[in-house]
Design an enzyme around this catalytic site. Structure first.
Site, PDB file in Angstrom:
ATOM      1  CG  HIS A 668       1.415  -2.379   4.116  1.00 20.33           C
ATOM      2  ND1 HIS A 668       1.618  -1.038   3.889  1.00 20.33           N
ATOM      3  CD2 HIS A 668       0.238  -2.695   3.531  1.00 20.33           C
ATOM      4  CE1 HIS A 668       0.609  -0.548   3.205  1.00 20.33           C
ATOM      5  NE2 HIS A 668      -0.247  -1.533   2.975  1.00 20.33           N
ATOM      6  NE  ARG A 671       4.021  -8.386   1.213  1.00 23.07           N
ATOM      7  CZ  ARG A 671       3.544  -9.207   2.155  1.00 23.07           C
ATOM      8  NH1 ARG A 671       4.134 -10.366   2.373  1.00 23.07           N
ATOM      9  NH2 ARG A 671       2.494  -8.850   2.864  1.00 23.07           N
ATOM     10  CB  ALA A 786      -2.713  15.993   5.273  1.00 25.63           C
ATOM     11  NE  ARG A 788       0.876   7.708   3.521  1.00 20.45           N
ATOM     12  CZ  ARG A 788       1.245   6.600   2.876  1.00 20.45           C
ATOM     13  NH1 ARG A 788       0.331   5.668   2.615  1.00 20.45           N
ATOM     14  NH2 ARG A 788       2.486   6.440   2.463  1.00 20.45           N
ATOM     15  N   GLY A 845      -0.006   3.649   5.902  1.00 16.84           N
ATOM     16  CA  GLY A 845       1.424   3.750   6.090  1.00 16.84           C
ATOM     17  C   GLY A 845       1.920   3.044   7.331  1.00 16.84           C
TER      18      GLY A 845
END
Length: 894
Positions: A668, A671, A786, A788, A845
């Protein structure tokens, strides 16, 4: 000591009262699956329900049998609780529903069942224990092969080891045990008709477990278990009612041995009688405290023979052989007492043979007198009973001489009767210091000395005055009685001290084993304790597959080594799982005794003891102590092995979880930015003439943003690798907090456009003595995390203040207005690759950011934790950094 008092036993009454105060357990016991345990339980329950009892079915395993399901109709039934396991739904007994319903009788089938992971208890019998403690009566079923004590026997009979076992203590706790019996022919016929298993399973069962020989053996075990239970119930009823035994319910032989040459033939005769009567039998020996080493050895050899023939043995301490034997026979509800014929008939009462005294006082028992096995020369009783040692003889002589000197000095002031008390002191001293034999010798010597020096005429053994004669005779009688009592007290004191020392040794040994963290430390504790107890060299062997592969882990003394003959004996014991060597029936000429350590058929090690260096043969108590130490060591080794396997499994699972998380993260977080960069770059190349300046600027900003994101991810991976290997170096320098936080905000750049950043801290904050790049990276990770989770136009607050404590710290708080973190996950978010459980679809993430923050802040001696924002909304990440710069700087410079 066993008392003949036939009052009700208060311990038995208390035990019965406690059992009645809690829920009562009824067990339907069978020899094998299919004998009808569940059917019988349900039929009995229906009869009780028709009488008005509140009976509820908790769980019944009908295995698709129509007749069993038919019996369930009309009875209240609790719904089963659904449980998810490996993506499938299972239905288990609902213990909470049972506790809420609280019926008079609850039916819970299959006592040995293993619950699905996620249940309150791993085993169903633990559910039943909780129900019983809550005061609910429970009926259940179990097969005899699931009893823990019969696990090895069942494995030898059937070749199959049962993994689901039930503690025997639970069966002992049951108020009622009902045996459900079926002949092997009837059970096999039920199998053929498909009433136990479906036809395919039935054919396989009859070819394996359900063959006629196995069923006959299991049926015998079930009947024996039931007979032992009935015998125990009879004993409890006798004790509770204060009824004198024996009750001839079950044949029970008690053979009395005395350490003579005829004991071997006596034990063999008792064994044959027990075999013919199908009776339980055991041997008893009454130790009066005057046993010679030769007689002690003879008793131990007879006890060993009793064990080999399948009986039990016990040693009693007491003064009267008759009373001890009778009291013990009553306590175990024996029906027959077997004794040997003595060589010579003695007609005065106090020395009559034991057989005659038993027939005079044991009217309730059958007395069997066994003929002598062979005529041998009689050993002198004095030599057998009392052995004189020169130091004891010298001490007794000095005591009598000292008493004579004191009596001569006190003669002018004391009468003759009072002078005898001085010699009584010598008798007491001899009894306490050297035992009963020396006390009797001291009494006789004092009697003669007292007569020779103090009675008229002096210096002769003749006595002419009647008063003096009575004084001397009464002195002799009192001295003999006092000497006997003091000698007995000494023997009891010695026995109590030995018992206390052994108890303390076992407690200390168990405590040390419980703290052993691996097999090597447990083996060392075991070897050291055995050497301490038996004063012989000891060796722990990890494995012995062949004579050249005998792996010695620990030896005491360290220089001790096994010779080739001992190694070959070790290989034999390892392969056959039997003790061999010194003091056994196999390879008895060996200097070593090899003891394999086996727990539930699994070999966990082996002990070797060099008993040939022992000064005397081990007695029964020492053998029992050795067995206890070996068993505890075996259990400790098995525990450490299981712990090691569990840790290995956990590490393997953790590695697998990290591997999966890393692959998911790479798929993830590498890519996705690369795809964005490639897409933006290709758009610029292919569509540049058609794009406006603002569109081109937006695409370039996207490439820059995704490149920075990719760079942060790779930096996080590198930082976590350095943290994991301990190669992260702290290069401290003085830096202002404003510079660090502004640099972190600048690095995030475009990522913070959708949030409102508010900063709040006093301008007078002191300088930080830290590694600027590491602290900046930690703040970048916290701020990135934070933003995100923050909503569009949400507020991201950065606060800092000085905590004037000891030591002084700088407290940094980063708050967002996102969904927040539940209390139970606030520690978990600092684990590697934790990103909320969305796998490679997570938008939040890789799950490395906060884990790296904890490592970097921790390297500075600080802390990081998650909490709730001031307004009760969102998440607050609180960082503390110590302000001990001067001391740290001085240490770094040094």
């Amino acid at each position: 000591m066993y008392s003949a008092d036939q009052r009700p036993d208060p311990n038995t009454l208390l035990k019965a009262a406690r059992r009645e105060a809690r829920g009562c357990l009824r067990v339907f016991l069978g020899a094998a699956p299919g004998v009808g345990k569940t059917y019988t339980m349900l039929r009995t329950a229906r009869e009780r329900a028709e009488e008005g009892e509140d009976i509820v079915i908790g769980v019944v395993e009908s295995h698709g049998r129509a007749d069993t399901e038919a019996l369930c109709d009309g009875l209240a039934r609790l719904p089963l609780a659904p449980l998810k396991h490996h993506g499938r739904t299972f239905y288990e007994f609902d213990i909470d529903a049972a506790l809420a319903r609280r019926p008079t009788i609850l039916l819970v089938d299959e006592l040995a069942h293993r619950n699905i992971p996620g249940s309150r208890h791993p085993r169903r019998y633990q559910d039943i224990e909780e129900l019983l403690d809550a005061g609910i009566d429970v009926w259940t079923t179990v097969n005899v092969q699931h009893l823990e004590s019969l696990n090895d026997d069942v494995a030898r009979i059937t070749g199959i080891r049962m993994r689901e076992t039930v503690p025997d203590a639970l069966l002992e706790r049951a108020r009622d045990v009902s045996l459900v019996d079926l002949t092997p022919d009837e059970l096999l016929e039920r199998l053929r008709r498909g009433k136990v298993y479906i036809p395919e399973q039935a054919r396989a069962a009859m070819e394996g477990y359900f063959n006629e020989s196995n069923l006959n053996a299991l049926r015998e075990l079930a009947i024996q278990t039931m007979a032992e239970r009935v015998d125990a119930d009879v004993k409890v009823a006798m004790d509770a009612g204060g009824r004198a035994g024996p009750w001839p319910v079950r044949p029970h032989l008690l053979v009395v041995i005395n350490g003579s040459e005829d004991d071997v033939s006596l034990v063999r005769s008792a064994h044959r009688m027990a075999e013919r009567r199908l009776a339980v039998w055991r041997a008893v020996y009454v130790d009066k405290g005057i046993v010679s080493p030769e007689q002690q050895l003879a008793v131990e050899q007879v006890f060993s023979l009793v064990t080999r023939l399948g009986g039990d043995s016990i040693r009693l301490q007491g003064h009267s052989q008759l009373s001890e034997v009778l009291n013990y026979a009553r306590s175990i509800n024996a029906t027959t007492i077997v004794v040997g014929r003595e060589a010579k008939r003695r007609w005065w009462k106090w020395s009559r043979p034991l057989a005659q005294r038993l027939m005079a006082h044991a009217e309730a028992f059958d007395i069997v007198i066994v003929a002598k096995g062979a005529v041998k020369k009689r050993t002198d009783q004095w030599q057998r009973g009392w052995t004189l040692h020169p130091p004891q003889l010298l001490g007794t002589s000095l005591a009598v001489s000292a008493s004579l000197g004191v009596a001569l000095m006190l003669e002018p002031w004391l009468e003759l009767a009072n002078l005898s008390l001085v010699f009584l002191v010598a008798v007491l001293f001899s009894a306490v210091w050297a035992g009963t034999a020396m006390a009797m010798l001291s009494a006789i010597a004092s009697f003669l000395v007292f007569n020779f020096f103090f009675t008229e005429p002096r210096l002769t053994f003749a006595m002419v005055e009647r008063g003096q004669l009575l004084t001397v005779v009464f002195f002799l009688l009192v001295a003999v009685v006092v000497g006997q009592l003091a000698g007995r007290g000494r023997r009891r004191l010695i026995a109590l001290r030995a018992s206390r020392d052994q108890t303390q040794l076992l407690l200390r040994y168990a405590e040390q084993l419980s703290t052993a963290t691996d097999s090597a430390s447990a083996a060392k504790i075991g070897v050291d304790t055995l050497v301490q107890c038996f004063a012989v060299p000891a060796v722990f062997i990890e494995s012995a597959e062949s004579a050249n592969e005998v792996r010695v882990v620990h030896a005491l003394p360290d220089s001790e080594r096994l010779d080739m003959a001992a190694k070959q004996a070790a290989v034999w014991s390892w392969q056959h799982q039997k003790t061999s060597g010194q003091g056994t029936d196999t390879l008895s000429q060996q200097a070593w005794r090899l003891i394999p350590l086996v727990v539930q058929g699994e070999k966990v090690g082996m002990l070797a003891l060099k008993l040939s260096e022992s000064l005397k043969t081990l007695n029964h108590e020492q053998e029992s102590l050795m067995d206890t130490l070996v068993r505890q060591l075996s259990m400790a080794l098995e525990r450490t092995r299981l712990v090691a396997e569990l840790n290995t499994t956990r590490v393997s699972e953790e590695n697998e979880r990290l591997r999966s998380a890393l692959l998911s993260s790479v798929s993830h977080d590498l890519r996705t930015p690369l795809s964005s960069i490639i897409g933006s770059a290709s758009s610029l190349i292919e569509l540049k003439p058609q794009l406006s300046d603002s569109d081109q600027r937006e695409l370039l900003d996207g490439i820059l943003s995704e490149s920075e994101r990719l760079n942060r991810y790779i930096q996080n991976l590198l930082d976590m690798t350095r943290l994991g290997h301990g190669t992260l170096k702290i290069e401290r320098d003085w830096v202002a907090f404003d510079d660090v936080i502004n640099s972190a905000l600048k690095r995030l750049g475009q990522s913070l456009k959708h949030v409102v950043v508010r900063k709040s801290w006093p301008p007078s904050l002191p300088l930080l003595y830290v590694h600027p790049a590491l602290v900046e990276q930690a703040l970048v990770n916290v701020l990135d995390n934070a933003q995100r989770f923050s909503p569009p136009r949400g507020e991201l607050s950065i606060k800092a203040h000085l905590n004037e404590g000891d030591p002084a710290t700088l407290v940094i708080t980063v708050e967002d207005q996102g969904p927040g973190i539940s209390h139970e996950l606030r520690e978990q978010v600092f684990d590697m690759f934790y990103s909320g459980g969305d796998g490679d679809r997570s938008a939040h993430g890789s799950g490395l950011g906060l884990a790296i923050c904890r490592g970097m802040i921790g390297a500075h001696g600080g802390t990081i934790m998650a909490g709730t924002g001031e307004s009760g909304r969102g998440t607050a990440i609180i960082i503390t950094l110590p302000l001990l710069g001067a001391d740290i700087r001085r240490g770094d410079e040094e």
